[in-house]
Design a protein around this motif. Sequence first.
Motif, PDB file in Angstrom:
ATOM      1  N   LEU A  49       1.734  -1.140  -5.690  1.00  0.00           N
ATOM      2  CA  LEU A  49       2.413   0.077  -5.238  1.00  0.00           C
ATOM      3  C   LEU A  49       3.776   0.215  -5.900  1.00  0.00           C
ATOM      4  CD1 LEU A  49       1.711   0.117  -1.379  1.00  0.00           C
ATOM      5  CD2 LEU A  49       0.438   1.244  -3.214  1.00  0.00           C
ATOM      6  N   ASP A  50       4.198   1.445  -6.134  1.00  0.00           N
ATOM      7  CA  ASP A  50       5.528   1.741  -6.647  1.00  0.00           C
ATOM      8  C   ASP A  50       6.501   1.652  -5.472  1.00  0.00           C
ATOM      9  OD1 ASP A  50       7.914   2.881  -7.525  1.00  0.00           O
ATOM     10  OD2 ASP A  50       6.951   4.675  -8.365  1.00  0.00           O
ATOM     11  N   PRO A  51       7.450   0.701  -5.489  1.00  0.00           N
ATOM     12  CA  PRO A  51       8.355   0.573  -4.349  1.00  0.00           C
ATOM     13  C   PRO A  51       9.203   1.823  -4.109  1.00  0.00           C
ATOM     14  CG  PRO A  51       9.078  -0.828  -6.157  1.00  0.00           C
ATOM     15  CD  PRO A  51       7.739  -0.274  -6.538  1.00  0.00           C
ATOM     16  N   CYS A  52       9.402   2.637  -5.137  1.00  0.00           N
ATOM     17  CA  CYS A  52      10.173   3.879  -4.954  1.00  0.00           C
ATOM     18  C   CYS A  52       9.393   4.923  -4.166  1.00  0.00           C
ATOM     19  CB  CYS A  52      10.596   4.450  -6.304  1.00  0.00           C
ATOM     20  SG  CYS A  52      11.817   3.429  -7.167  1.00  0.00           S
ATOM     21  N   GLN A  53       8.089   4.692  -3.978  1.00  0.00           N
ATOM     22  CA  GLN A  53       7.255   5.609  -3.207  1.00  0.00           C
ATOM     23  C   GLN A  53       6.918   5.057  -1.820  1.00  0.00           C
ATOM     24  OE1 GLN A  53       6.589   8.696  -4.476  1.00  0.00           O
ATOM     25  NE2 GLN A  53       7.937   7.974  -6.105  1.00  0.00           N
ATOM     26  N   MET A  54       7.526   3.942  -1.417  1.00  0.00           N
ATOM     27  CA  MET A  54       7.210   3.323  -0.125  1.00  0.00           C
ATOM     28  C   MET A  54       7.862   4.045   1.049  1.00  0.00           C
ATOM     29  SD  MET A  54       7.337  -0.707  -1.044  1.00  0.00           S
ATOM     30  CE  MET A  54       5.799  -1.589  -1.124  1.00  0.00           C
ATOM     31  N   LEU A  55       8.803   4.941   0.772  1.00  0.00           N
ATOM     32  CA  LEU A  55       9.425   5.764   1.814  1.00  0.00           C
ATOM     33  C   LEU A  55       9.252   7.226   1.448  1.00  0.00           C
ATOM     34  CD1 LEU A  55      12.730   3.736   2.262  1.00  0.00           C
ATOM     35  CD2 LEU A  55      10.907   3.957   3.957  1.00  0.00           C
ATOM     36  N   THR A  56       9.018   8.056   2.452  1.00  0.00           N
ATOM     37  CA  THR A  56       8.856   9.492   2.214  1.00  0.00           C
ATOM     38  C   THR A  56      10.226  10.156   2.101  1.00  0.00           C
ATOM     39  OG1 THR A  56       8.897  10.102   4.550  1.00  0.00           O
ATOM     40  CG2 THR A  56       6.738   9.468   3.611  1.00  0.00           C
ATOM     41  N   PRO A  57      10.289  11.362   1.534  1.00  0.00           N
ATOM     42  CA  PRO A  57      11.564  12.098   1.501  1.00  0.00           C
ATOM     43  C   PRO A  57      12.147  12.321   2.905  1.00  0.00           C
ATOM     44  CG  PRO A  57      10.014  13.090  -0.035  1.00  0.00           C
ATOM     45  CD  PRO A  57       9.245  12.061   0.751  1.00  0.00           C
ATOM     46  N   GLN A  58      11.293  12.566   3.882  1.00  0.00           N
ATOM     47  CA  GLN A  58      11.776  12.751   5.260  1.00  0.00           C
ATOM     48  C   GLN A  58      12.401  11.464   5.804  1.00  0.00           C
ATOM     49  OE1 GLN A  58       8.590  13.514   4.217  1.00  0.00           O
ATOM     50  NE2 GLN A  58       8.804  15.742   4.135  1.00  0.00           N
ATOM     51  N   GLN A  59      11.784  10.327   5.520  1.00  0.00           N
ATOM     52  CA  GLN A  59      12.336   9.054   5.972  1.00  0.00           C
ATOM     53  C   GLN A  59      13.669   8.770   5.288  1.00  0.00           C
ATOM     54  OE1 GLN A  59       8.813   6.804   4.970  1.00  0.00           O
ATOM     55  NE2 GLN A  59       8.266   6.549   7.134  1.00  0.00           N
ATOM     56  N   LEU A  60      13.760   9.067   4.006  1.00  0.00           N
ATOM     57  CA  LEU A  60      15.021   8.870   3.289  1.00  0.00           C
ATOM     58  C   LEU A  60      16.118   9.759   3.863  1.00  0.00           C
ATOM     59  CD1 LEU A  60      13.653   8.538  -0.327  1.00  0.00           C
ATOM     60  CD2 LEU A  60      14.785   6.742   1.006  1.00  0.00           C
ATOM     61  N   ALA A  61      15.780  10.982   4.248  1.00  0.00           N
ATOM     62  CA  ALA A  61      16.765  11.872   4.859  1.00  0.00           C
ATOM     63  C   ALA A  61      17.291  11.277   6.163  1.00  0.00           C
ATOM     64  CB  ALA A  61      16.159  13.251   5.108  1.00  0.00           C
ATOM     65  N   GLU A  62      16.404  10.622   6.902  1.00  0.00           N
ATOM     66  CA  GLU A  62      16.813   9.970   8.151  1.00  0.00           C
ATOM     67  C   GLU A  62      17.737   8.773   7.889  1.00  0.00           C
ATOM     68  OE1 GLU A  62      14.651   7.836  11.943  1.00  0.00           O
ATOM     69  OE2 GLU A  62      13.512   9.297  10.791  1.00  0.00           O
ATOM     70  N   LEU A  63      17.649   8.215   6.695  1.00  0.00           N
ATOM     71  CA  LEU A  63      18.486   7.065   6.318  1.00  0.00           C
ATOM     72  C   LEU A  63      19.719   7.524   5.531  1.00  0.00           C
ATOM     73  CD1 LEU A  63      15.596   4.698   5.224  1.00  0.00           C
ATOM     74  CD2 LEU A  63      17.009   4.467   7.289  1.00  0.00           C
ATOM     75  N   THR A  64      20.328   8.592   5.933  1.00  0.00           N
ATOM     76  CA  THR A  64      21.542   9.177   5.342  1.00  0.00           C
ATOM     77  C   THR A  64      21.343   9.708   3.928  1.00  0.00           C
ATOM     78  OG1 THR A  64      22.548   7.162   4.459  1.00  0.00           O
ATOM     79  CG2 THR A  64      23.038   7.686   6.765  1.00  0.00           C
ATOM     80  N   SER A  65      20.134  10.142   3.608  1.00  0.00           N
ATOM     81  CA  SER A  65      19.816  10.805   2.339  1.00  0.00           C
ATOM     82  C   SER A  65      20.257  10.044   1.089  1.00  0.00           C
ATOM     83  CB  SER A  65      20.425  12.208   2.315  1.00  0.00           C
ATOM     84  OG  SER A  65      19.901  12.969   3.364  1.00  0.00           O
ATOM     85  N   PRO A  66      19.899   8.772   0.980  1.00  0.00           N
ATOM     86  CA  PRO A  66      20.259   8.069  -0.252  1.00  0.00           C
ATOM     87  C   PRO A  66      19.424   8.572  -1.423  1.00  0.00           C
ATOM     88  CG  PRO A  66      18.834   6.706   1.082  1.00  0.00           C
ATOM     89  CD  PRO A  66      19.127   7.941   1.893  1.00  0.00           C
ATOM     90  N   ARG A  67      19.939   8.409  -2.608  1.00  0.00           N
ATOM     91  CA  ARG A  67      19.231   8.771  -3.829  1.00  0.00           C
ATOM     92  C   ARG A  67      18.784   7.487  -4.529  1.00  0.00           C
ATOM     93  NH1 ARG A  67      20.104  13.600  -2.944  1.00  0.00           N
ATOM     94  NH2 ARG A  67      21.883  14.918  -3.241  1.00  0.00           N
ATOM     95  N   PRO A  75      14.212 -10.527  -8.424  1.00  0.00           N
ATOM     96  CA  PRO A  75      14.412 -11.900  -8.910  1.00  0.00           C
ATOM     97  C   PRO A  75      13.092 -12.660  -9.091  1.00  0.00           C
ATOM     98  CG  PRO A  75      16.008 -11.401  -7.209  1.00  0.00           C
ATOM     99  CD  PRO A  75      15.039 -10.247  -7.248  1.00  0.00           C
ATOM    100  N   TRP A  76      12.031 -12.239  -8.394  1.00  0.00           N
ATOM    101  CA  TRP A  76      10.735 -12.905  -8.523  1.00  0.00           C
ATOM    102  C   TRP A  76       9.808 -12.170  -9.489  1.00  0.00           C
ATOM    103  CZ3 TRP A  76      13.106 -11.301  -4.123  1.00  0.00           C
ATOM    104  CH2 TRP A  76      12.663 -10.109  -3.563  1.00  0.00           C
ATOM    105  N   GLY A  77      10.336 -11.153 -10.212  1.00  0.00           N
ATOM    106  CA  GLY A  77       9.605 -10.525 -11.291  1.00  0.00           C
ATOM    107  C   GLY A  77       8.693  -9.364 -10.923  1.00  0.00           C
ATOM    108  N   GLU A  78       8.828  -8.836  -9.734  1.00  0.00           N
ATOM    109  CA  GLU A  78       8.050  -7.659  -9.347  1.00  0.00           C
ATOM    110  C   GLU A  78       8.976  -6.452  -9.300  1.00  0.00           C
ATOM    111  OE1 GLU A  78       4.732  -8.177  -6.605  1.00  0.00           O
ATOM    112  OE2 GLU A  78       5.530 -10.176  -6.212  1.00  0.00           O
ATOM    113  N   PRO A  79       8.425  -5.237  -9.361  1.00  0.00           N
ATOM    114  CA  PRO A  79       9.284  -4.052  -9.355  1.00  0.00           C
ATOM    115  C   PRO A  79      10.094  -3.946  -8.068  1.00  0.00           C
ATOM    116  CG  PRO A  79       6.951  -3.448  -9.581  1.00  0.00           C
ATOM    117  CD  PRO A  79       7.017  -4.920  -9.401  1.00  0.00           C
ATOM    118  N   ALA A  80      11.321  -3.520  -8.212  1.00  0.00           N
ATOM    119  CA  ALA A  80      12.190  -3.262  -7.056  1.00  0.00           C
ATOM    120  C   ALA A  80      12.792  -1.879  -7.236  1.00  0.00           C
ATOM    121  CB  ALA A  80      13.297  -4.311  -6.962  1.00  0.00           C
ATOM    122  N   CYS A  81      13.028  -1.210  -6.135  1.00  0.00           N
ATOM    123  CA  CYS A  81      13.645   0.107  -6.170  1.00  0.00           C
ATOM    124  C   CYS A  81      14.861   0.080  -5.250  1.00  0.00           C
ATOM    125  CB  CYS A  81      12.653   1.169  -5.706  1.00  0.00           C
ATOM    126  SG  CYS A  81      13.281   2.860  -5.892  1.00  0.00           S
ATOM    127  N   ALA A  82      15.972   0.573  -5.737  1.00  0.00           N
ATOM    128  CA  ALA A  82      17.207   0.603  -4.938  1.00  0.00           C
ATOM    129  C   ALA A  82      17.625   2.046  -4.692  1.00  0.00           C
ATOM    130  CB  ALA A  82      18.326  -0.144  -5.655  1.00  0.00           C
TER     131      ALA A  82
END
Length: 180
Positions: A49-67, A75-82
Amino acid sequence: MIVAGLAGCNSGSDNASSTGTSTTSASTSTGPPRLSPPVEKDPKRVRGLDPCQMLTPQQLAELTSPRVFGTAPSPWGEPACAWTSSNVIFDLSPYTKFNGLDGIYRAQSTVKKFQPMQLHGYPAVRTEETPQIRSCTATVGVADDQAFTVSFSGKKPEFTDACGYVEKIVGMVLQNLPPA
């Protein structure tokens, strides 16, 4: 910047219960015995799975609308999204290369604090508490060989319960994961 490492804390919410003990169960393969508790509730899939797709836009809005701040290998070599905003920074990453949560159990001697618990009915571990910088990390087992890690840091004093935010993010991610 990807928030790396394993940090933890105990927020005391209804969704997190701390157990201080490690569960050992027999391994069904020829490898070493399993150290982490098995996933007994609705196994989920994070592998591929793409970690950048693990949260919906609505959920991100609930988390103070981060971009999305960026992606990079964990550090363990798998994709990470910040994600970041003027208030928070947090990241998500699958943890599947080292037998999921069992890999965290096997590495417990390398972390400052090791706190097994349950988050939303799934086995999890928090490993270091850093209240001075309002940060927390949890790794949650979603299948016996798959887990994901959430790291959170609040940039303002009102984020004193960083682990409460990690629990909230974990719950949101769990809603979006497909069955294993």
